[in-house]
Design a protein around this motif. Structure first.
Motif, PDB file in Angstrom:
ATOM      1  N   VAL A  78       0.860  -1.179   0.000  1.00 49.01           N
ATOM      2  CA  VAL A  78       0.000   0.000   0.000  1.00 49.01           C
ATOM      3  C   VAL A  78       0.897   1.230   0.000  1.00 49.01           C
ATOM      4  O   VAL A  78       2.110   1.131   0.193  1.00 49.01           O
ATOM      5  N   THR A 136      -2.931  -6.662  -6.790  1.00 52.19           N
ATOM      6  CA  THR A 136      -2.907  -5.227  -7.057  1.00 52.19           C
ATOM      7  C   THR A 136      -3.947  -4.878  -8.104  1.00 52.19           C
ATOM      8  O   THR A 136      -4.395  -5.736  -8.881  1.00 52.19           O
ATOM      9  N   SER A 137      -4.332  -3.617  -8.131  1.00 51.65           N
ATOM     10  CA  SER A 137      -5.140  -3.093  -9.231  1.00 51.65           C
ATOM     11  C   SER A 137      -4.227  -2.828 -10.419  1.00 51.65           C
ATOM     12  O   SER A 137      -3.008  -2.676 -10.254  1.00 51.65           O
ATOM     13  N   PHE A 187     -11.015  -1.706 -12.746  1.00 52.66           N
ATOM     14  CA  PHE A 187     -10.745  -2.199 -11.403  1.00 52.66           C
ATOM     15  C   PHE A 187     -11.609  -3.427 -11.120  1.00 52.66           C
ATOM     16  O   PHE A 187     -12.758  -3.501 -11.549  1.00 52.66           O
ATOM     17  N   THR A 224     -10.943  -5.431  -7.736  1.00 49.56           N
ATOM     18  CA  THR A 224     -10.990  -5.566  -6.280  1.00 49.56           C
ATOM     19  C   THR A 224     -10.249  -4.397  -5.656  1.00 49.56           C
ATOM     20  O   THR A 224      -9.188  -3.995  -6.139  1.00 49.56           O
ATOM     21  N   GLY A 225     -10.804  -3.868  -4.583  1.00 51.11           N
ATOM     22  CA  GLY A 225     -10.113  -2.786  -3.885  1.00 51.11           C
ATOM     23  C   GLY A 225     -11.070  -1.909  -3.118  1.00 51.11           C
ATOM     24  O   GLY A 225     -12.283  -2.146  -3.058  1.00 51.11           O
ATOM     25  N   ALA A 262      -7.910   5.486  -5.796  1.00 53.60           N
ATOM     26  CA  ALA A 262      -7.825   4.031  -5.640  1.00 53.60           C
ATOM     27  C   ALA A 262      -7.218   3.703  -4.281  1.00 53.60           C
ATOM     28  O   ALA A 262      -6.153   3.087  -4.170  1.00 53.60           O
ATOM     29  N   ARG A 263      -7.891   4.118  -3.251  1.00 54.24           N
ATOM     30  CA  ARG A 263      -7.465   3.939  -1.861  1.00 54.24           C
ATOM     31  C   ARG A 263      -8.669   4.192  -0.965  1.00 54.24           C
ATOM     32  O   ARG A 263      -9.739   4.604  -1.432  1.00 54.24           O
ATOM     33  N   TRP A 290      -8.905  -1.822   3.448  1.00 48.45           N
ATOM     34  CA  TRP A 290      -7.813  -1.403   2.559  1.00 48.45           C
ATOM     35  C   TRP A 290      -6.654  -2.389   2.642  1.00 48.45           C
ATOM     36  O   TRP A 290      -6.110  -2.820   1.615  1.00 48.45           O
ATOM     37  N   SER A 326      -7.732  -5.875   1.138  1.00 53.88           N
ATOM     38  CA  SER A 326      -7.787  -5.886  -0.328  1.00 53.88           C
ATOM     39  C   SER A 326      -6.381  -5.915  -0.914  1.00 53.88           C
ATOM     40  O   SER A 326      -6.148  -6.512  -1.967  1.00 53.88           O
ATOM     41  N   ALA A 327      -5.421  -5.296  -0.204  1.00 50.06           N
ATOM     42  CA  ALA A 327      -4.043  -5.295  -0.697  1.00 50.06           C
ATOM     43  C   ALA A 327      -3.411  -6.677  -0.623  1.00 50.06           C
ATOM     44  O   ALA A 327      -2.513  -6.991  -1.412  1.00 50.06           O
TER      45      ALA A 327
END
Length: 652
Positions: free
Chosen positions: A280, A301-302, A468, A470-471, A515-516, A538, A541-542
């Protein structure tokens, strides 16, 4: 087993004994029990008045032993449930007015592993009649299951020791302790009907965070990592001891923003003995680097290309031009003047000027004529921005923030937050006017139809347009042709019916896509309102931990349980502050107001120099806090209005 039992408990440290009435209850869960982890509750009601009942000497001796072993003081509670109980009993019994105490313990009804070690605190933090919460389990600690059976002292002790968490209840002036215990039962049904017990142990994960942020932000993300059992390593240019309590380790790397940054980070991580689970970034300028490093290391990752579009406002605008009829990009002031001179028609004011890359609202301003336009671009250049500027329409519809948790293109959680009008939205033309947030109110006051428009449009943008999957995402927008508008009534600004709205259907003007997760200050109101911790989502998802990401994205059963306002206290001048913590000072004078306040952060204290605010120096926020109301949105705004009037800021 729902009948009350009783026993006597000796408190050796204070040479007293109390009556303990207790009962075990099976929790009533939702209509979808497959989604929830079953649990029981153990109600404990302590009084100083003697009531005939069960007295067990062996039980008393066991409590005495725990009393000798327990941690001293409520500020250093052991995770031993018995020590927790005795600490509160002994602390209360030292006060002459002590009469009774009610505690509810949560006892999982199945074996497994707790999804995160602060799950009870996370879901019950904003609950009425709750004084304090204590968790008894560490990450990866196995849950032992104790079956219900007829009362006996040994079984009672085992029930206590099998508790995963405890809730100390506040005394109520209108409800009896038994009624308060019943109220908490109903709240547990609403708040804890989620799969919070995992059948197998979660993976032990290591997350790397690039760069650093304000200490308060780093503390929040580190606390989330600890609750999830995630080791958090910091990659930064030096080992700043001021950040040492916000991380589990430090990896020093030359963090100069150049073409070699990605390679330096990859090389440093590949040389680490620990297996990295995810990456992240604490700063927007490092988000693309984080995505590229994760991709290089084969981590979740995205798409870096999608992240790159998001951090560049001009690239983002080209992907989403809806409701934008004027758009200019310029490298500098000279280039802008060339663009204006070659534009096919005269620009229509007002316009918004912003740097192509940047965090927050730094450098963003509204201009109403050509002179202001050129001055705004000059200000951005003087600030040191080298990404260029964009000029686009100013849209005066209601501004909103929308926060998403998405897994494989599916929306797991979604909320809309009302971003109240800022000084740049007001009529007038002051140099200190900016798009710095004022009030951010949860949940939104927009109608259901417009909420659905926001949800569907942004899902298409994030998933279909940008790619995108997932995130966690934080999107800012304005609603065009809204049925609501901000008006002032009785001194209170709020969204109210727009009787002059056009017949056109509501649509969006996207301001920016991040995107965070939202800024750390916005993590707390979401947790209070819905029970969802974006800091935890967060991190999950990372790492690609889809099991826990899905489970912790569940909102409360009945939706939002209160109204919250993230309130910044701003100043319109700089200078040397002569006030200490302004919220603490207010708490001394007006406890009736500050009882509605939580999570206060004071950025400046006595003797600190507050810089002169400007659109490129958004240091005008000297403190911020979360204000809440369980009554209504209108009640919340009235409380906030009173607090703003009562805050005292002194200058030297």
């Amino acid at each position: 087993m729902d009948s009350w039992q009783s026993c006597m408990i000796r408190l050796p440290r204070v040479a007293q004994q109390v009556v303990c009435r207790w009962r075990v209850k099976a929790a009533e869960l939702s209509l979808e029990p497959t989604l929830a982890s079953p649990f029981n509750t153990l109600d404990l009601h302590f009084t100083t008045a003697h009531e005939g009942g069960l007295t067990t000497e062996n039980f008393d001796e066991s409590l005495d032993e725990h009393s000798r072993c327990k941690s001293s003081g409520l500020g250093n509670l052991s995770k031993n449930p018995m020590a927790f109980i005795l600490s509160h009993l002994e602390s209360r019994s030292e006060h002459p007015g002590f009469g009774e105490l009610a505690i509810k313990l949560l006892i999982p009804a199945e074996r497994g592993y707790v999804i995160c070690s602060n799950i009870l605190s996370q879901r019950m933090a904003s609950c009425e009649h709750v004084q304090s919460i204590q968790e008894f389990l560490d990450p990866f600690e196995e849950i032992t299951h104790e079956c219900l059976s007829p009362a006996d002292p040994e079984r009672f002790q085992r029930l206590i020791h099998s508790a995963s968490g405890g809730i100390v209840l506040q005394r109520s002036t209108t409800l009896s302790p038994i009624e308060v215990l019943g109220f908490i039962d109903s709240q547990l049904t609403i708040r804890m009907t989620i799969p919070w017990v995992l059948p197998s142990t979660p993976l032990r994960q290591v997350v790397v965070a690039l760069g650093h942020h304000r200490v308060q932000s780093m503390e929040t993300f580190y606390a989330a990592a600890q609750s999830l059992g995630i080791r958090l390593l910091l990659v930064d240019s030096n080992d700043d001891k001021g950040h040492s309590h916000c991380r589990d380790g430090i990896i020093t790397v030359d963090m100069t923003l150049d073409n070699g940054l990605q390679s330096r980070i990859v090389e440093a991580l590949q040389s680490q003995p620990e297996i990295i689970s995810g990456i992240v970034a604490y700063r927007d300028q490092l988000l693309v680097t984080a995505a590229r490093v994760a991709e290089k290391l084969g981590l979740p990752t995205s798409p870096p290309s999608a992240v790159a579009v998001c951090v560049n406002k001009f690239a983002m605008r080209l992907r989403e031009m809806r409701n934008c009829s004027q758009l200019l990009y310029a490298r500098d002031l000279h280039h802008l003047k060339e663009q204006v001179n070659s534009h096919p028609k005269a620009l229509e004011f007002p316009l918004v000027v912003k740097p192509c890359e940047g965090q927050g609202s730094v450098g963003v301003s509204k201009v109403t004529n050509m002179e202001q336009l050129f001055d705004a671009v000059t200000g951005i250049e003087n600030y040191g921005n080298k990404s260029g500027v964009i000029v686009e329409n100013y849209i005066d519809g209601p501004e909103i923030d929308a926060n998403f948790a998405i897994l494989d293109g599916e929306i797991l959680f979604f909320e809309v937050v009302d971003n109240f009008p800022c000084t740049a939205d007001e009529k007038g033309n002051r140099k200190t006017d900016s798009f710095l947030e004022r009030d951010m109110v949860y949940p939104s006051g927009l109608g259901e139809k417009e909420i659905l428009v926001i949800r569907d449009a942004m899902q298409r943008l994030l998933v279909d347009n940008l790619g995108f999957r997932t995130g966690v995402f934080h999107v800012e927008a304005r609603v065009c042709a809204s049925n609501m508008q901000y008006t002032v009534e009785d001194g209170i600004t709020d969204l109210r019916q727009n009787h002059h709205s056009r017949l056109a259907s509501p649509s969006l003007f996207i301001l920016e896509v991040n995107a965070r997760c939202p800024g750390v200050a916005g993590v707390y109101p979401t947790a209070y309102t819905y029970g969802v911790d974006f800091a935890a989502l967060w991190l999950l998802s990372a790492t690609g931990d889809s099991r826990r990401l899905r489970a912790l994205s569940h909102s409360f059963l009945n939706g939002p349980q209160l109204w919250c306002d993230l309130v910044p206290i701003t100043v319109t001048r700089g200078g040397t502050l002569d006030s200490d913590d302004i919220i603490d000072e207010l708490r001394q004078r007006r406890p009736d107001l500050t009882e509605h306040v939580s999570n206060t952060t004071c950025f400046y204290r006595r003797g600190d120099i507050v810089p002169e605010p400007s659109v490129t120096n958004l240091t005008g926020i000297i403190a911020e806090f979360v204000c809440f109301s369980r009554k209504s949105r209108g009640d919340l705004l009235c409380i906030v209005n009173q607090i703003r009037q009562e805050v005292r800021i002194r200058w030297k």
